[in-house]
Design a protein around this motif. Structure first.
Motif, PDB file in Angstrom:
ATOM      1  N   ASP A  44       0.828  -1.204   0.000  1.00 44.44           N
ATOM      2  CA  ASP A  44       0.000   0.000   0.000  1.00 44.44           C
ATOM      3  C   ASP A  44       0.862   1.254   0.000  1.00 44.44           C
ATOM      4  O   ASP A  44       0.537   2.243  -0.670  1.00 44.44           O
ATOM      5  CB  ASP A  44      -0.908  -0.007   1.245  1.00 44.44           C
ATOM      6  N   GLU A  45       1.946   1.204   0.748  1.00 38.16           N
ATOM      7  CA  GLU A  45       2.848   2.349   0.805  1.00 38.16           C
ATOM      8  C   GLU A  45       3.446   2.623  -0.585  1.00 38.16           C
ATOM      9  O   GLU A  45       3.511   3.776  -1.024  1.00 38.16           O
ATOM     10  CB  GLU A  45       3.958   2.040   1.812  1.00 38.16           C
TER      11      GLU A  45
ATOM     12  N   ILE B 158       0.669   4.125  -2.581  1.00 33.24           N
ATOM     13  CA  ILE B 158       0.300   5.500  -2.214  1.00 33.24           C
ATOM     14  C   ILE B 158       1.301   6.519  -2.752  1.00 33.24           C
ATOM     15  O   ILE B 158       0.929   7.638  -3.116  1.00 33.24           O
ATOM     16  CB  ILE B 158       0.115   5.641  -0.682  1.00 33.24           C
ATOM     17  N   ARG B 159       2.560   6.145  -2.824  1.00 32.01           N
ATOM     18  CA  ARG B 159       3.542   7.069  -3.410  1.00 32.01           C
ATOM     19  C   ARG B 159       3.146   7.428  -4.841  1.00 32.01           C
ATOM     20  O   ARG B 159       3.158   8.603  -5.222  1.00 32.01           O
ATOM     21  CB  ARG B 159       4.939   6.444  -3.383  1.00 32.01           C
TER      22      ARG B 159
ATOM     23  N   ALA C 149      -1.954  13.047   0.893  1.00 31.35           N
ATOM     24  CA  ALA C 149      -1.522  11.683   0.544  1.00 31.35           C
ATOM     25  C   ALA C 149      -0.034  11.503   0.838  1.00 31.35           C
ATOM     26  O   ALA C 149       0.405  10.445   1.303  1.00 31.35           O
ATOM     27  CB  ALA C 149      -1.821  11.392  -0.928  1.00 31.35           C
ATOM     28  N   THR C 150       0.755  12.552   0.570  1.00 32.87           N
ATOM     29  CA  THR C 150       2.191  12.499   0.820  1.00 32.87           C
ATOM     30  C   THR C 150       2.464  12.344   2.318  1.00 32.87           C
ATOM     31  O   THR C 150       3.319  11.546   2.720  1.00 32.87           O
ATOM     32  CB  THR C 150       2.858  13.785   0.275  1.00 32.87           C
TER      33      THR C 150
ATOM     34  N   TYR D 201       0.280  11.202   4.561  1.00 34.93           N
ATOM     35  CA  TYR D 201      -0.298   9.934   5.005  1.00 34.93           C
ATOM     36  C   TYR D 201       0.696   8.788   4.794  1.00 34.93           C
ATOM     37  O   TYR D 201       0.829   7.905   5.640  1.00 34.93           O
ATOM     38  CB  TYR D 201      -1.598   9.655   4.252  1.00 34.93           C
ATOM     39  N   GLU D 202       1.409   8.832   3.666  1.00 33.22           N
ATOM     40  CA  GLU D 202       2.392   7.780   3.377  1.00 33.22           C
ATOM     41  C   GLU D 202       3.442   7.723   4.493  1.00 33.22           C
ATOM     42  O   GLU D 202       3.831   6.632   4.935  1.00 33.22           O
ATOM     43  CB  GLU D 202       3.054   8.043   2.016  1.00 33.22           C
ATOM     44  N   SER D 203       3.905   8.889   4.966  1.00 34.05           N
ATOM     45  CA  SER D 203       4.916   8.925   6.029  1.00 34.05           C
ATOM     46  C   SER D 203       4.376   8.334   7.330  1.00 34.05           C
ATOM     47  O   SER D 203       5.064   7.582   8.020  1.00 34.05           O
ATOM     48  CB  SER D 203       5.361  10.366   6.309  1.00 34.05           C
TER      49      SER D 203
ATOM     50  N   HIS E 233       4.073   4.643   7.133  1.00 32.61           N
ATOM     51  CA  HIS E 233       5.390   4.030   7.232  1.00 32.61           C
ATOM     52  C   HIS E 233       5.829   3.922   8.691  1.00 32.61           C
ATOM     53  O   HIS E 233       6.302   2.872   9.130  1.00 32.61           O
ATOM     54  CB  HIS E 233       6.397   4.848   6.433  1.00 32.61           C
TER      55      HIS E 233
ATOM     56  N   TRP F  91      11.337  10.040  -4.327  1.00 36.49           N
ATOM     57  CA  TRP F  91      10.250  10.408  -3.413  1.00 36.49           C
ATOM     58  C   TRP F  91      10.551  11.730  -2.720  1.00 36.49           C
ATOM     59  O   TRP F  91       9.652  12.543  -2.510  1.00 36.49           O
ATOM     60  CB  TRP F  91      10.020   9.281  -2.400  1.00 36.49           C
TER      61      TRP F  91
END
Lengths: 233, 233, 233, 233
Positions: free
Chosen positions: B57-58, B61-62, B91-92, B94-96, B99, C78
């Motif tokens: 998913d990560e 999402i990127r 979204a950027t 959220y990815e962090s 993680h 990224w």
């Protein structure tokens, strides 16, 4: 050995193209051993499976021709634009001939292509190419279309030497023996080697990765056709 | 019922968005019944499988955040540009957070994402979105990113009502309850309805087809994670 | 000298960014000597001309913010995606603040932007950027947006040291002193230097040419505003 | 009146193409009255100016051919892809013939094109087309390339009826009388009318605006060549 075969061998064994090819030799070997390919030679391949393959291939080639056109429009040199414009025209014409042959030799209907939908693998391969051709740099786009272009030339020579016991399959094999096709592949490899000489290590790694993935899709495409793959929902 | 839930219900049942949703109700129902989803609620889902899912998913999402950025850049109105710029930022971030949660709650390593490669299904979904966002018209691009955006909001509400017996899963469920997330989905549906009112029949059919295929990829993505899908070669 | 000023000086004098800057020093000098810039300092610049400039700038910044978003979506790392997503958000907010300041301080109407059309030079500059950001490789796109980003930081420092006798002009000058803005420029130059280290000679020449042309558009944009340029037909 | 001339008249006076043409009649009239065009007929046009124009045109046509290729790759129907692939091939060949004619009839050097740089107006026009073809929807891209395609067909007929006293100019005029060229224009107008029937009001306005701006660039391109425009810095 003809000039064209020599040029192909040189491309496989030296320069940037040599590095690309050496990364996919296990994949290429797996393609030659796939029952779809061995069945073409022996003639044992089910004609229904072959017709299914051709319809999927026709869908694929339409998007392939469109991808080549986009690359013609993004090419950094006028010579590359001219080459890719020619390839796009050839691919567009080839799609029509393939379609006629389905109708004529394989008992298809002329509306077959209009009703067809890409299989999951065909759609994944088409979008892999569209994604790189539209959204990545020129060299990434070339790396995404190159496996199909190049592997077909090699598979075509391989199959040409073995031949097929089935006349319809033999006609299809002959279409990839076309010297103009092989010349187009050589010209594209030449352009790729020119670009390759300028790439830094990060670009090389990314491009190589795209080329390997595209080559996997080649095997997967034959395999999906062989399995007459359908959507799970 | 909250304003947000009312707005979502209106989107599902009226206008262009209503037509889109009604085309995917069987797919949405199949998602809710998938053992991955029911396992999240019961807590029976293997934590290794969930961690595998989160990593995939990560990666997804990127590219999803990048796709939203491209749409911000292609949007036909300044308001849509502002909305999509905000979504891309969210979204950027959220990815962090995702993680960090993998590392903290699921016993992952912080380098996990660097070593990971997308599964065949994840790559197919990513390229489906990249292909339309970069190579098709704006509305096609929106149709390609909308299933993930919208279905997660609905699945999030569904899971929020049921809850999970597993704390790590509950935390993940909570992340999709964020009112700002739901508001962003509603704003996007509003933009889509505005565009939908202007579409001719051919554009409608093409857009609907993209939306349905994207929704299939949602189910396939859960399913591939559940199967811990790997490449055949 | 502050850290930021040191970082800017280093960027102007070393590495790939140093080569880029040295190619445009005559253009940069011409910008500082342009009557628009000297008129900002002396306060002699006609307020009507300045308002005309701000409206054109606002139109430009909308497309500039969109271009940055597209670059966020095309970035090869990224980290670059995260940077450009932040810049796009800042540019989008800056446009709104600029708009309010026009209405508040310069006696503009709030509908001014809706009625405005880009001048020939503004349109040429916008399309130059859109053309490279959408149709060329990532580094070409960065080269096309960099002159505006970088030259404004330098012009901002220059004007900040001189100040303006006109309060409205001083407020505008202050907006470019924002440390967050200068940091964003430095981060972008850092990304550009990372890419530059990997470029072959052909890519370098093409990128340099784009950067120089973009810098010419910077001068031309000030000049067109000063002349209140209109369409010949 | 030939079938082709009838088809062109129908395109100018009915359907979506009729609405487009009626928006540019003042611009078209201004083109016919421009001293460059009247000088081609009378033969009074300076040969040095004409050679300058041809070089700029050659630079332009290279990017024009590339734009057509991109449109072939983005076309929503296979028929449109086939048409645009053909046009791209024709444009690519036309560029070569034009180049030879410069060298042969106008006393140019064969390296002329390699040394040439687009004038400000040529670059603005090229980037206007690249910007829409790469970054906007398909119909916007078609609207951006249509003025050149269509106006040249009309100007060609106009000049064909008047003729030129200068043999080199007459040869150039003849090149636009090619029935295959006029047929390609008619096919493109047919595709545009098909798309136009599906457009909502917002899309219509945006497309019309692009078409009008492209037509202005046609006049500006003649005018810039006539003035032998150079860069201000």
């Amino acid at each position: 050995m003809s000039d064209a075969k020599e040029a192909l061998e040189r491309a496989r064994t030296s320069g940037w193209s040599g590095r690309l090819w050496s990364a996919i030799t296990p994949i290429y070997d797996a393609i030659l051993e796939h029952p779809f390919i061995t069945g073409l030679v022996s003639g044992d391949l089910d004609v229904e499976t072959f017709r299914h393959y051709i319809i999927q291939d026709e869908l694929y080639i339409r998007d392939y021709a469109k991808a080549i056109s986009v690359l013609a429009g993004k090419a950094p040199t006028w010579r590359a634009t001219q080459e890719f414009t020619d390839h796009a025209t050839s691919a567009t014409k080839y799609e029509s001939e393939l379609h006629e042959s389905v109708v004529r030799e394989l008992g298809g209907r002329s509306t077959m292509i209009d009703d067809a939908k890409p299989s999951p693998t065909a759609l994944a391969y088409i979008n892999f190419i569209r994604s790189h051709v539209h959204g990545s740099s020129f060299v990434d786009g070339v790396a995404s279309i190159l496996p199909c272009f190049w592997i077909y030339a090699e598979v075509g020579i391989h199959l040409g030497e073995l031949g097929s016991k089935n006349k319809a399959y033999q006609n299809w094999i002959d279409s990839y023996q076309d010297p103009a096709y092989v010349d187009a592949v050589i010209a594209t490899l030449d352009i790729m080697n020119g670009i390759g000489a300028e790439l830094g290590p990060q670009d090389e790694n990314r491009t190589l990765d795209i080329f390997v993935t595209g080559s996997k899709y080649e095997w997967l495409f034959w395999d999906a056709a062989y399995r007459r793959e359908t959507w799970m929902l």
